[in-house]
Design a protein around this motif. Structure first.
Motif, PDB file in Angstrom:
ATOM      1  N   ASN A 352      95.618  62.990 -56.670  1.00  0.00           N
ATOM      2  CA  ASN A 352      96.662  61.997 -56.904  1.00  0.00           C
ATOM      3  C   ASN A 352      96.188  60.588 -56.560  1.00  0.00           C
ATOM      4  O   ASN A 352      96.430  59.646 -57.316  1.00  0.00           O
ATOM      5  CB  ASN A 352      97.919  62.352 -56.116  1.00  0.00           C
ATOM      6  CG  ASN A 352      99.010  61.368 -56.439  1.00  0.00           C
ATOM      7  OD1 ASN A 352      99.356  61.174 -57.595  1.00  0.00           O
ATOM      8  ND2 ASN A 352      99.505  60.685 -55.428  1.00  0.00           N
ATOM      9  N   ASN A 356      95.816  57.786 -59.413  1.00  0.00           N
ATOM     10  CA  ASN A 356      96.513  56.497 -59.272  1.00  0.00           C
ATOM     11  C   ASN A 356      95.532  55.346 -59.411  1.00  0.00           C
ATOM     12  O   ASN A 356      95.816  54.343 -60.072  1.00  0.00           O
ATOM     13  CB  ASN A 356      97.185  56.398 -57.906  1.00  0.00           C
ATOM     14  CG  ASN A 356      98.487  57.162 -57.859  1.00  0.00           C
ATOM     15  OD1 ASN A 356      98.968  57.625 -58.889  1.00  0.00           O
ATOM     16  ND2 ASN A 356      99.046  57.307 -56.676  1.00  0.00           N
ATOM     17  N   ALA A 360      95.352  52.480 -62.217  1.00  0.00           N
ATOM     18  CA  ALA A 360      95.466  51.060 -61.855  1.00  0.00           C
ATOM     19  C   ALA A 360      94.352  50.236 -62.489  1.00  0.00           C
ATOM     20  O   ALA A 360      94.545  49.053 -62.767  1.00  0.00           O
ATOM     21  CB  ALA A 360      95.437  50.902 -60.340  1.00  0.00           C
ATOM     22  N   ASP A 390      90.257  50.412 -55.086  1.00  0.00           N
ATOM     23  CA  ASP A 390      90.006  50.139 -56.500  1.00  0.00           C
ATOM     24  C   ASP A 390      90.008  48.630 -56.743  1.00  0.00           C
ATOM     25  O   ASP A 390      90.354  47.860 -55.852  1.00  0.00           O
ATOM     26  CB  ASP A 390      91.062  50.837 -57.379  1.00  0.00           C
ATOM     27  CG  ASP A 390      92.461  50.366 -57.079  1.00  0.00           C
ATOM     28  OD1 ASP A 390      92.725  49.167 -57.246  1.00  0.00           O
ATOM     29  OD2 ASP A 390      93.314  51.197 -56.666  1.00  0.00           O
ATOM     30  N   ILE A 403     106.284  52.752 -52.382  1.00  0.00           N
ATOM     31  CA  ILE A 403     105.418  53.655 -53.149  1.00  0.00           C
ATOM     32  C   ILE A 403     105.397  55.096 -52.637  1.00  0.00           C
ATOM     33  O   ILE A 403     105.086  56.002 -53.397  1.00  0.00           O
ATOM     34  CB  ILE A 403     103.970  53.122 -53.250  1.00  0.00           C
ATOM     35  CG1 ILE A 403     103.413  52.865 -51.860  1.00  0.00           C
ATOM     36  CG2 ILE A 403     103.889  51.888 -54.116  1.00  0.00           C
ATOM     37  CD1 ILE A 403     101.921  52.600 -51.882  1.00  0.00           C
ATOM     38  N   PHE A 408     109.537  56.991 -57.070  1.00  0.00           N
ATOM     39  CA  PHE A 408     109.228  55.574 -57.293  1.00  0.00           C
ATOM     40  C   PHE A 408     107.970  55.506 -58.149  1.00  0.00           C
ATOM     41  O   PHE A 408     106.901  55.980 -57.776  1.00  0.00           O
ATOM     42  CB  PHE A 408     108.988  54.809 -55.982  1.00  0.00           C
ATOM     43  CG  PHE A 408     108.562  53.389 -56.260  1.00  0.00           C
ATOM     44  CD1 PHE A 408     109.500  52.419 -56.546  1.00  0.00           C
ATOM     45  CD2 PHE A 408     107.213  53.053 -56.320  1.00  0.00           C
ATOM     46  CE1 PHE A 408     109.114  51.119 -56.868  1.00  0.00           C
ATOM     47  CE2 PHE A 408     106.820  51.753 -56.643  1.00  0.00           C
ATOM     48  CZ  PHE A 408     107.785  50.792 -56.912  1.00  0.00           C
ATOM     49  N   THR A 409     108.101  54.924 -59.310  1.00  0.00           N
ATOM     50  CA  THR A 409     106.944  54.757 -60.176  1.00  0.00           C
ATOM     51  C   THR A 409     107.065  53.469 -60.968  1.00  0.00           C
ATOM     52  O   THR A 409     108.179  53.028 -61.266  1.00  0.00           O
ATOM     53  CB  THR A 409     106.781  55.958 -61.141  1.00  0.00           C
ATOM     54  OG1 THR A 409     105.614  55.741 -61.936  1.00  0.00           O
ATOM     55  CG2 THR A 409     107.964  56.157 -62.068  1.00  0.00           C
ATOM     56  N   THR A 410     105.919  52.872 -61.261  1.00  0.00           N
ATOM     57  CA  THR A 410     105.938  51.692 -62.122  1.00  0.00           C
ATOM     58  C   THR A 410     105.313  52.058 -63.463  1.00  0.00           C
ATOM     59  O   THR A 410     105.073  51.194 -64.295  1.00  0.00           O
ATOM     60  CB  THR A 410     105.128  50.540 -61.482  1.00  0.00           C
ATOM     61  OG1 THR A 410     103.837  51.036 -61.160  1.00  0.00           O
ATOM     62  CG2 THR A 410     105.802  49.990 -60.258  1.00  0.00           C
ATOM     63  N   LYS A 411     105.024  53.350 -63.616  1.00  0.00           N
ATOM     64  CA  LYS A 411     104.367  53.796 -64.849  1.00  0.00           C
ATOM     65  C   LYS A 411     105.406  54.096 -65.927  1.00  0.00           C
ATOM     66  O   LYS A 411     106.560  54.398 -65.591  1.00  0.00           O
ATOM     67  CB  LYS A 411     103.514  55.024 -64.544  1.00  0.00           C
ATOM     68  CG  LYS A 411     102.380  54.643 -63.615  1.00  0.00           C
ATOM     69  CD  LYS A 411     101.567  55.792 -63.132  1.00  0.00           C
ATOM     70  CE  LYS A 411     100.624  55.271 -62.049  1.00  0.00           C
ATOM     71  NZ  LYS A 411      99.945  56.328 -61.338  1.00  0.00           N
ATOM     72  N   GLY A 416     104.310  58.900 -65.440  1.00  0.00           N
ATOM     73  CA  GLY A 416     104.324  59.220 -64.008  1.00  0.00           C
ATOM     74  C   GLY A 416     105.711  59.674 -63.588  1.00  0.00           C
ATOM     75  O   GLY A 416     106.721  59.182 -64.103  1.00  0.00           O
ATOM     76  N   THR A 417     105.738  60.615 -62.647  1.00  0.00           N
ATOM     77  CA  THR A 417     107.043  61.067 -62.145  1.00  0.00           C
ATOM     78  C   THR A 417     107.419  60.292 -60.887  1.00  0.00           C
ATOM     79  O   THR A 417     108.554  60.309 -60.449  1.00  0.00           O
ATOM     80  CB  THR A 417     106.995  62.556 -61.775  1.00  0.00           C
ATOM     81  OG1 THR A 417     106.017  62.707 -60.752  1.00  0.00           O
ATOM     82  CG2 THR A 417     106.664  63.422 -62.956  1.00  0.00           C
ATOM     83  N   GLY A 418     106.409  59.658 -60.260  1.00  0.00           N
ATOM     84  CA  GLY A 418     106.675  58.965 -59.003  1.00  0.00           C
ATOM     85  C   GLY A 418     106.732  59.924 -57.825  1.00  0.00           C
ATOM     86  O   GLY A 418     107.227  59.582 -56.752  1.00  0.00           O
ATOM     87  N   LEU A 419     106.191  61.125 -58.039  1.00  0.00           N
ATOM     88  CA  LEU A 419     106.232  62.105 -56.943  1.00  0.00           C
ATOM     89  C   LEU A 419     104.883  62.230 -56.242  1.00  0.00           C
ATOM     90  O   LEU A 419     104.808  62.728 -55.124  1.00  0.00           O
ATOM     91  CB  LEU A 419     106.633  63.483 -57.489  1.00  0.00           C
ATOM     92  CG  LEU A 419     108.124  63.689 -57.694  1.00  0.00           C
ATOM     93  CD1 LEU A 419     108.396  64.990 -58.412  1.00  0.00           C
ATOM     94  CD2 LEU A 419     108.861  63.663 -56.366  1.00  0.00           C
ATOM     95  N   GLY A 420     103.811  61.774 -56.919  1.00  0.00           N
ATOM     96  CA  GLY A 420     102.458  61.987 -56.385  1.00  0.00           C
ATOM     97  C   GLY A 420     102.297  61.562 -54.931  1.00  0.00           C
ATOM     98  O   GLY A 420     101.912  62.366 -54.078  1.00  0.00           O
ATOM     99  N   LEU A 421     102.612  60.287 -54.651  1.00  0.00           N
ATOM    100  CA  LEU A 421     102.365  59.796 -53.288  1.00  0.00           C
ATOM    101  C   LEU A 421     103.320  60.387 -52.271  1.00  0.00           C
ATOM    102  O   LEU A 421     102.944  60.602 -51.128  1.00  0.00           O
ATOM    103  CB  LEU A 421     102.448  58.264 -53.263  1.00  0.00           C
ATOM    104  CG  LEU A 421     101.232  57.527 -53.815  1.00  0.00           C
ATOM    105  CD1 LEU A 421     101.444  56.025 -53.758  1.00  0.00           C
ATOM    106  CD2 LEU A 421      99.977  57.903 -53.032  1.00  0.00           C
ATOM    107  N   PHE A 447      93.763  52.661 -50.289  1.00  0.00           N
ATOM    108  CA  PHE A 447      94.498  53.745 -49.629  1.00  0.00           C
ATOM    109  C   PHE A 447      93.620  54.339 -48.535  1.00  0.00           C
ATOM    110  O   PHE A 447      92.431  54.556 -48.738  1.00  0.00           O
ATOM    111  CB  PHE A 447      94.893  54.826 -50.655  1.00  0.00           C
ATOM    112  CG  PHE A 447      96.080  54.429 -51.470  1.00  0.00           C
ATOM    113  CD1 PHE A 447      95.945  53.558 -52.536  1.00  0.00           C
ATOM    114  CD2 PHE A 447      97.356  54.891 -51.158  1.00  0.00           C
ATOM    115  CE1 PHE A 447      97.048  53.155 -53.283  1.00  0.00           C
ATOM    116  CE2 PHE A 447      98.462  54.507 -51.886  1.00  0.00           C
ATOM    117  CZ  PHE A 447      98.306  53.625 -52.955  1.00  0.00           C
TER     118      PHE A 447
END
Ligand SMILES: Nc1ncnc2c1ncn2[C@@H]1O[C@H](COP(=O)(O)OP(=O)(O)OP(=O)(O)O)[C@@H](O)[C@H]1O
Ligand SMILES: [Mg+2]
Length: 456
Positions: A352, A356, A360, A390, A403, A408-411, A416-421, A447
């Protein structure tokens, strides 16, 4: 003494013919002289006594003032009108570590070393007769670092009210500053601990909520998925059957119905409809799986896992799937770095983070990624650290606190589901580690993943 002067210098007039009378007069004059002398002597003794008393009082007052000045813990410097030191107290001698003979007589500006302090002293002198409060000027010491001192300066006037210099009283604030810095650091640590606690608590309650939702959604999604599969099969069969029928001549009524119901278009659309249905159901299934992982109560997180190898594998997978080339530099990934955890879950975190980062830098002209894996530096906490930096646009200030929140996602939708992080955060927490993000001073997002090193 006019009396005595008169008695000694006045001519004694004795008549030549009357010796007896003359003798009597002379005696009277001498008696008067002696009496005067007695008086004057008495006056002298009295003055002497007064003088001695005054002198004693003066000495006492002097001792008192000296005692008070010596007892002051604040430093005191008395200067003349041009800033030449006239007097200093014991605290000043102790603080600077210099003898009185060195300090008294020197220019105040000579006592300090740095340019800024000299300028401050020059403006103090320029301020002249006015009071100056809370000016911070560091005093150099014979040994050790200069001490920061805050000064209050008051003008000094002599007995006739003429301006004769100034008195500067300073309070060393080195200790205070140190204590303040420590307090500040403790406050900062407390704030971040509190933020982490809040975040952890938020995640825990969200985990419970999400577990319930995932459980509820699981059944309907699996039967939608099951039915969609069946539907796809049926649609295939129906299409085959209709094609077979349409290959024969139809009655006029059947042909009219075929046109009215747009059966041919329907047959053409059926496969993509089924595919859409399947994709939607599968995607919902993945989301539910992710939700379940997000709230999962842990399997074994105590295996010996090589984080270097895991990172390299994640890099391999993610870069293979990327449609562009990325300049990847890495540090510390060549030798095994053992951490304690679950390989599957940590793999998920790494994939993930890397995915990400790849997302980016998708539009960056020269996409680059720096990975750095470091062994524990502090034996007390024994944490292995991995940073993923990155050269993308970084994370906006508004997004940064969000994040790690689920969804929460900006994709774009579907990407994106916004679940990764949020899932990664939960996994790392359960491993006793830490996952944090910041914008790198050189640009891009960075990160940091901390995980407990494996101990035999
Ligand atoms: N390296 C990065 N650079 C800039 N923004 C990032 C980076 N990593 C994460 N983000 C921001 O954090 C958001 C949340 O990331 P997260 O991994 O939780 O969800 P996602 O990647 O959007 O969706 P998913 O991981 O579920 O596919 C991203 O949408 C993005 O805005
Ligand atoms: Mg992601």
């Amino acid at each position: 003494m006019p009396g005595l002067h008169h008695a000694l210098n006045a001519p004694v007039m004795l008549p030549d013919d009357t010796t007896v009378v003359g003798q009597g007069l002379a005696e009277a004059a001498w008696i008067e002289v002696i009496q005067r002398m007695d008086e004057v002597y008495g006056e002298l003794v009295a003055s002497q006594e007064t003088l001695e008393t005054k002198h004693r009082e003066l000495v006492e007052a002097h001792h008192f003032t000296e005692g008070v000045l010596a007892a002051m813990s604040d430093v005191l410097v008395v200067c003349d009108t041009v800033g030449k030191v006239r007097q200093v107290n014991r605290a000043m001698l102790q603080l600077t570590g210099r003898p009185e003979s060195e300090l008294v007589g020197c220019e105040l500006a000579e006592m300090v070393h740095d340019q800024q302090a000299r300028q401050q002293i020059a403006s103090l002198l320029a301020a002249g007769r006015s009071d100056v409060q809370d000016v911070e000027i560091a005093l150099p010491r014979q040994q050790g670092e200069p001490v920061p001192v805050t000064w209050n300066v008051s003008p000094l006037y002599d007995g006739e009210g003429r301006y004769s210099g100034f008195v500067a009283v300073g309070r060393p604030i080195g200790e205070l500053k140190r204590a303040y810095a420590q307090l500040q650091a403790a406050h900062q640590a407390l704030k971040s601990a509190q933020a982490q606690l809040v975040q952890a608590e938020k995640m825990a309650s969200l985990g419970r909520l999400v577990a319930g939702v995932a459980h509820e959604l699981n059944n309907p999604i699996s039967f939608v998925l099951g039915n969609a599969h069946a539907m796809e099969r049926y649609a295939g069969k129906l299409t085959r059957y209709l094609h077979a029928i349409h290959s024969h001549d139809l009655s006029a009524a059947d042909q009219a119905l075929r046109i009215e119901l747009k059966i041919d278009r329907l047959i053409t659309d059926l496969p993509s409809l089924c595919a859409g249905l399947m994709e939607g159901a599968e995607r919902s299934g993945h989301i539910v799986d992710a939700l379940k992982r997000f709230s999962a109560v842990e399997e074994n997180t105590r295996q010996r896992v090589d984080l270097a190898d895991l990172t390299q594998r994640a890099v391999h997978w993610v870069s293979r799937a990327a449609p562009f080339r990325v300049d990847i530099s890495s540090q510390g990934l060549d030798a095994p770095v053992w951490v304690c955890g679950s390989a599957n879950q940590l793999q998920q975190v790494l994939v993930n983070l890397l995915q990400n980062a790849f997302d980016a830098i998708e539009k960056t002209p020269a996409p680059a990624l720096q990975l750095s894996l470091a062994l524990p530096t502090d034996p007390a906490d024994n944490m292995v650290g991995l940073t993923v930096h990155d050269n993308g646009p970084g994370i906006s200030d508004e997004a940064l606190p969000l994040i790690f929140d689920p969804f929460f996602t900006t994709k774009p939708v579907g990407k994106g589901t916004g679940l990764g992080l949020s899932i990664s955060y939960g996994i790392v927490e359960r491993h006793g580690g830490q996952l944090s993000a910041e914008n790198h001073p050189a640009g891009g997002a960075c990160f940091s993943l901390l995980l407990p090193a494996f101990k035999d």
